[in-house]
Design a protein around this motif. Structure first.
Motif, PDB file in Angstrom:
ATOM      1  N   ARG A   1       4.224   2.086   2.174  1.00 16.07           N
ATOM      2  CA  ARG A   1       5.234   2.964   1.586  1.00 16.07           C
ATOM      3  C   ARG A   1       4.645   4.376   1.535  1.00 16.07           C
ATOM      4  O   ARG A   1       3.493   4.567   1.091  1.00 16.07           O
ATOM      5  N   ALA A   2       5.418   5.364   2.004  1.00 18.34           N
ATOM      6  CA  ALA A   2       4.922   6.744   2.039  1.00 18.34           C
ATOM      7  C   ALA A   2       6.028   7.692   1.591  1.00 18.34           C
ATOM      8  O   ALA A   2       7.211   7.372   1.707  1.00 18.34           O
ATOM      9  N   ARG A   3       5.627   8.864   1.103  1.00 17.48           N
ATOM     10  CA  ARG A   3       6.658   9.872   0.772  1.00 17.48           C
ATOM     11  C   ARG A   3       7.265  10.411   2.072  1.00 17.48           C
ATOM     12  O   ARG A   3       8.447  10.697   2.141  1.00 17.48           O
ATOM     13  N   TYR A   4       6.431  10.581   3.090  1.00 19.72           N
ATOM     14  CA  TYR A   4       6.903  11.059   4.399  1.00 19.72           C
ATOM     15  C   TYR A   4       6.193  10.273   5.498  1.00 19.72           C
ATOM     16  O   TYR A   4       5.050   9.832   5.311  1.00 19.72           O
ATOM     17  N   LEU A   5       6.865  10.174   6.653  1.00 22.54           N
ATOM     18  CA  LEU A   5       6.250   9.512   7.813  1.00 22.54           C
ATOM     19  C   LEU A   5       6.372  10.461   9.009  1.00 22.54           C
ATOM     20  O   LEU A   5       7.412  11.113   9.184  1.00 22.54           O
TER      21      LEU A   5
ATOM     22  N   GLN B   1      14.277   4.163   5.171  1.00 22.23           N
ATOM     23  CA  GLN B   1      13.994   5.270   4.258  1.00 22.23           C
ATOM     24  C   GLN B   1      15.090   5.409   3.218  1.00 22.23           C
ATOM     25  O   GLN B   1      16.221   4.987   3.418  1.00 22.23           O
ATOM     26  N   ASP B   2      14.706   5.986   2.077  1.00 22.98           N
ATOM     27  CA  ASP B   2      15.646   6.258   0.992  1.00 22.98           C
ATOM     28  C   ASP B   2      15.324   7.641   0.442  1.00 22.98           C
ATOM     29  O   ASP B   2      14.528   8.374   1.029  1.00 22.98           O
ATOM     30  N   ASP B   3      15.902   8.000  -0.700  1.00 20.56           N
ATOM     31  CA  ASP B   3      15.722   9.356  -1.235  1.00 20.56           C
ATOM     32  C   ASP B   3      14.284   9.649  -1.655  1.00 20.56           C
ATOM     33  O   ASP B   3      13.870  10.799  -1.736  1.00 20.56           O
ATOM     34  N   GLU B   4      13.519   8.610  -1.941  1.00 19.42           N
ATOM     35  CA  GLU B   4      12.161   8.804  -2.477  1.00 19.42           C
ATOM     36  C   GLU B   4      11.064   8.702  -1.427  1.00 19.42           C
ATOM     37  O   GLU B   4       9.972   9.219  -1.623  1.00 19.42           O
ATOM     38  N   GLY B   5      11.335   7.980  -0.355  1.00 16.87           N
ATOM     39  CA  GLY B   5      10.256   7.792   0.616  1.00 16.87           C
ATOM     40  C   GLY B   5      10.665   6.916   1.791  1.00 16.87           C
ATOM     41  O   GLY B   5      11.849   6.646   2.017  1.00 16.87           O
ATOM     42  N   VAL B   6       9.634   6.495   2.518  1.00 18.58           N
ATOM     43  CA  VAL B   6       9.828   5.719   3.742  1.00 18.58           C
ATOM     44  C   VAL B   6       9.003   4.440   3.625  1.00 18.58           C
ATOM     45  O   VAL B   6       7.857   4.470   3.161  1.00 18.58           O
TER      46      VAL B   6
ATOM     47  N   MET C   1       0.831  -1.190   0.000  1.00 17.37           N
ATOM     48  CA  MET C   1       0.000   0.000   0.000  1.00 17.37           C
ATOM     49  C   MET C   1       0.879   1.259   0.000  1.00 17.37           C
ATOM     50  O   MET C   1       1.940   1.278   0.611  1.00 17.37           O
ATOM     51  N   THR C   2       0.449   2.294  -0.689  1.00 16.54           N
ATOM     52  CA  THR C   2       1.220   3.545  -0.701  1.00 16.54           C
ATOM     53  C   THR C   2       0.319   4.704  -0.267  1.00 16.54           C
ATOM     54  O   THR C   2      -0.900   4.668  -0.436  1.00 16.54           O
ATOM     55  N   THR C   3       0.976   5.716   0.271  1.00 16.38           N
ATOM     56  CA  THR C   3       0.252   6.902   0.720  1.00 16.38           C
ATOM     57  C   THR C   3       1.232   8.070   0.648  1.00 16.38           C
ATOM     58  O   THR C   3       2.447   7.860   0.560  1.00 16.38           O
ATOM     59  N   GLU C   4       0.714   9.287   0.710  1.00 22.96           N
ATOM     60  CA  GLU C   4       1.656  10.418   0.680  1.00 22.96           C
ATOM     61  C   GLU C   4       2.315  10.620   2.049  1.00 22.96           C
ATOM     62  O   GLU C   4       3.528  10.759   2.153  1.00 22.96           O
ATOM     63  N   VAL C   5       1.489  10.646   3.092  1.00 27.29           N
ATOM     64  CA  VAL C   5       2.045  10.811   4.445  1.00 27.29           C
ATOM     65  C   VAL C   5       1.470   9.714   5.333  1.00 27.29           C
ATOM     66  O   VAL C   5       0.252   9.519   5.396  1.00 27.29           O
ATOM     67  N   LEU C   6       2.358   9.012   6.020  1.00 24.74           N
ATOM     68  CA  LEU C   6       1.926   8.006   6.983  1.00 24.74           C
ATOM     69  C   LEU C   6       2.095   8.606   8.375  1.00 24.74           C
ATOM     70  O   LEU C   6       3.202   9.014   8.746  1.00 24.74           O
TER      71      LEU C   6
ATOM     72  N   VAL D   1      -4.007  16.353   0.954  1.00 26.14           N
ATOM     73  CA  VAL D   1      -2.903  15.388   0.996  1.00 26.14           C
ATOM     74  C   VAL D   1      -3.473  14.022   1.362  1.00 26.14           C
ATOM     75  O   VAL D   1      -4.253  13.899   2.317  1.00 26.14           O
ATOM     76  N   HIS D   2      -3.090  13.002   0.626  1.00 25.23           N
ATOM     77  CA  HIS D   2      -3.528  11.645   0.939  1.00 25.23           C
ATOM     78  C   HIS D   2      -2.681  11.115   2.084  1.00 25.23           C
ATOM     79  O   HIS D   2      -1.460  11.034   1.960  1.00 25.23           O
ATOM     80  N   CYS D   3      -3.325  10.808   3.175  1.00 27.77           N
ATOM     81  CA  CYS D   3      -2.527  10.288   4.282  1.00 27.77           C
ATOM     82  C   CYS D   3      -3.222   9.095   4.928  1.00 27.77           C
ATOM     83  O   CYS D   3      -4.436   8.905   4.800  1.00 27.77           O
ATOM     84  N   THR D   4      -2.397   8.303   5.593  1.00 27.84           N
ATOM     85  CA  THR D   4      -2.900   7.139   6.327  1.00 27.84           C
ATOM     86  C   THR D   4      -2.493   7.321   7.780  1.00 27.84           C
ATOM     87  O   THR D   4      -1.324   7.609   8.065  1.00 27.84           O
TER      88      THR D   4
END
Ligand SMILES: Cc1cc2nc3c(=O)[nH]c(=O)nc-3n(C[C@H](O)[C@H](O)[C@H](O)COP(=O)(O)OP(=O)(O)OC[C@H]3O[C@@H](n4cnc5c(N)ncnc54)[C@H](O)[C@@H]3O)c2cc1C
Length: 536
Positions: free
Chosen positions: A170-174, A150-155, A1-6, A26-29
């Motif tokens: 998987r999220a862009r930010y956590l 985490q890596d350069d693209e996300g967490v 599953m992916t989201t913008e902010v976890l 913002v799509h967040c979980t």
């Protein structure tokens, strides 16, 4: 599953962050390890700044409707027991009275919203329902954060559901809003520092529906929110929002003693049920860092203060609201790299100051409590002298806990890369709020007309306020802001009061109502100002 902010943790801070991200699109979980919000006592007062924030999120009316009746006084008493005349009464206005005071004042010194007493166990389900209504927010209980990479693209977060099944998100930010023990903070290797475990208290929750009408203190009605008992056990009774539930804190050895402690405190026989007893510790701790890479921390995960002054959750709501628009801006591409790096710079200084404010308030409480002598109940001149002395010291020292408007409203972000710095600036006072438009400060509230504040006509993006009848040509700044693709509006307010109180013709505000820049002439380099404001 992916989201913008976890967001990890659905306490008041995680819920506030998820709602504000969600309403910005913002799509967040939001994940929470518990099965549901719990009926456990913790905070009970949203301060004025938090209520201003909830108003901007469209939640203030719902919170007031669920919280303490607007006509109930917020008085604080110091007494030997509730069936005896108080040693000291500190009167504080009900919400209705505070609203009337705010309505009658237009010098910028008052908040837009007064405080609201609402128990954390009422607030959390209300915020949960608000988050669940947003199509952009997925709220998932019984899902526990375990670890991250985490890596350069996300967490990538590894989680476990209530049945032990593993899941990856998987999220862009956590953002870790996971409380004092914060597994997210630990995963980042970030330490809390300061004074831990200062005092251990027991806390119990009682259902005592008749108490409020029968409070005999001071010949009645004696209604208030806090009742401190002048003893050597730090006994402290707190009214919860329904007025039917009460919590008692005391330094005692065994949890079973909390029933007798309650009966001694109220001093009259009334039916009651003890619903919960637990232990908690007083801490004054601040994290070294507020995040690392694409992972941020907010709320109790980065600061633990003593509830004296009620700064804990309120400060966490301030963290959430600072981080939310910066994440939104960065995800939508108009926010530069300094936006997210400014989060720690801006909010850690508030954390540091509030740890200091909480220490100051709790030392005040400790000071009046140290005036206790075993003869305090004696019907002798010495007993009277002990009571008089304790009341006199408390009349100064207890106020430090209940009168913190400077800490609540007056914080100003200093040394931030996204504020146009002016050298110097007013001192930050805990007890007093002096309205200012110094860059970094919150825009003071002023009435435009009955029931409508300057705050109410400002939108969710950047705003250039043109006050009075300014002659400055601001088209250069307007162009520069629009060129950054940031949400931006120009608002002309020609009434004289805002120009007089704010002291400037032009004020550039960020989405959270903090001031980026002010001036009477157009900025000499509008492109540079727009770059700073948007974090470039
Ligand atoms: C007696 C008392 C009175 C207080 N009074 C006030 C007051 O009047 N005003 C005030 O502002 N503050 C007050 N506070 C402080 C306030 O309660 C806290 O500051 C507030 O709860 C912090 O909110 P939070 O969301 O950061 O953390 P929490 O409320 O601790 O929430 C963290 C959440 O994260 C979840 N979580 C933890 N680990 C995981 C994991 N691995 N995976 C998923 N979820 C996880 C937890 O279950 C929890 O729901 C008081 C505190 C106490 C103890």
């Amino acid at each position: 599953m992916t989201t913008e902010v976890l967001v990890i943790g659905a306490g008041p801070v995680g819920l506030t962050l998820a709602i504000d991200l969600g309403r910005r699109g913002v799509h967040c979980t939001l994940v929470e390890r518990k099965a549901a919000p719990e009926f456990l006592p913790k905070m009970e007062r949203c301060n004025a700044r938090t209520m201003e924030i909830f108003r901007r999120m469209g939640l203030a009316d719902r919170i007031r409707a669920a919280g303490l009746d607007r006509h109930m006084p917020m008085d604080v008493f110091i007494a030997l027991a509730m069936n005896e005349p108080p040693l000291l009464r500190l009167p504080y206005p009900s919400v209705a009275e505070a609203e009337a005071q705010i309505a009658a004042c237009n010098d910028g010194s008052m908040p837009r919203e007064p405080y609201q007493l609402i128990s954390q166990y009422t607030l959390e389900p209300l915020l949960k329902a608000a988050a669940e209504q947003l199509p952009t927010v997925a709220v998932r209980y019984r899902l526990e954060f375990v670890s991250l990479s985490q890596d350069d693209e996300g967490v990538t977060a590894m989680l476990r559901d209530g049945d032990g099944r593993a899941e990856t998100i998987r999220a862009r930010y956590l953002v870790g809003c996971d409380g004092g023990a914060s597994p997210v903070r630990k995963a980042l290797g970030i330490q809390l520092r300061g004074e831990g475990n200062l005092l251990r208290l027991h806390q119990a929750l009682y259902h005592a529906p008749d108490l409020i009408e029968r409070i005999p203190i001071g010949k009645g009605p004696g209604k208030g929110r806090h009742y401190h008992i002048a003893d050597d056990q730090a006994t402290f009774l707190i009214m919860q929002d329904s007025t039917k539930h009460w919590t008692l804190h005391a330094v005692i050895d065994r949890p079973e003693e909390m029933a007798a402690q309650f009966e001694r405190t109220i001093g009259i026989p009334i039916p009651y049920e003890m619903l919960y007893v637990g232990e908690w510790k007083q801490n004054l701790l601040l994290a070294d860092r507020y995040g690392a890479g694409r992972v941020f921390l907010a709320g109790d995960s980065i600061h633990l203060v003593i509830p004296t002054g009620g700064l804990g959750m309120n400060m966490g709501v301030g963290d959430a609201i600072d981080l939310s628009w910066k994440l939104h801006a960065t995800l939508r591409g108009w926010g530069g790299p300094h936006l997210l790096s400014s989060y720690e710079i801006e909010r850690r200084q508030v954390g540091d100051r509030n740890v200091g404010a909480s220490r100051y308030a709790s030392l005040g409480r400790r000071k009046w409590r140290s005036q206790y002598r075993p003869n305090i109940r004696d019907a002798t001149p010495d007993g009277q002298a002990t009571r008089d002395n304790l009341a006199a010291v408390a009349n100064v020292e207890q106020r430090k806990t209940n009168e913190m408007i400077g800490a609540e409203l007056g914080y100003r972000y200093i040394g931030s890369p996204i504020i146009w710095e002016e050298p110097g600036g007013p001192e930050h006072l805990f007890r007093e709020y002096v309205p200012t438009t110094w860059p970094g400060a919150r825009l003071p509230h002023l009435w435009l007309r009955e029931g409508c504040s300057v705050h109410d006509v400002i939108g969710d993006g950047y705003t250039l306020l043109r006050l009075g009848r300014p002659t400055a040509d601001t088209t250069g700044l307007e162009r520069a802001m629009r060129a950054r693709n940031a949400p931006f509006a120009v608002l002309t307010i020609d009434e004289p009061t805002p120009r007089d109180v704010y002291g400037y013709d032009l004020i550039l505000l960020r989405p959270d109502l903090h001031i980026v820049w002010r001036g009477n002439a157009a900025p000499p380099d509008p492109a540079q100002l727009a770059a700073i404001a948007t974090g470039h």
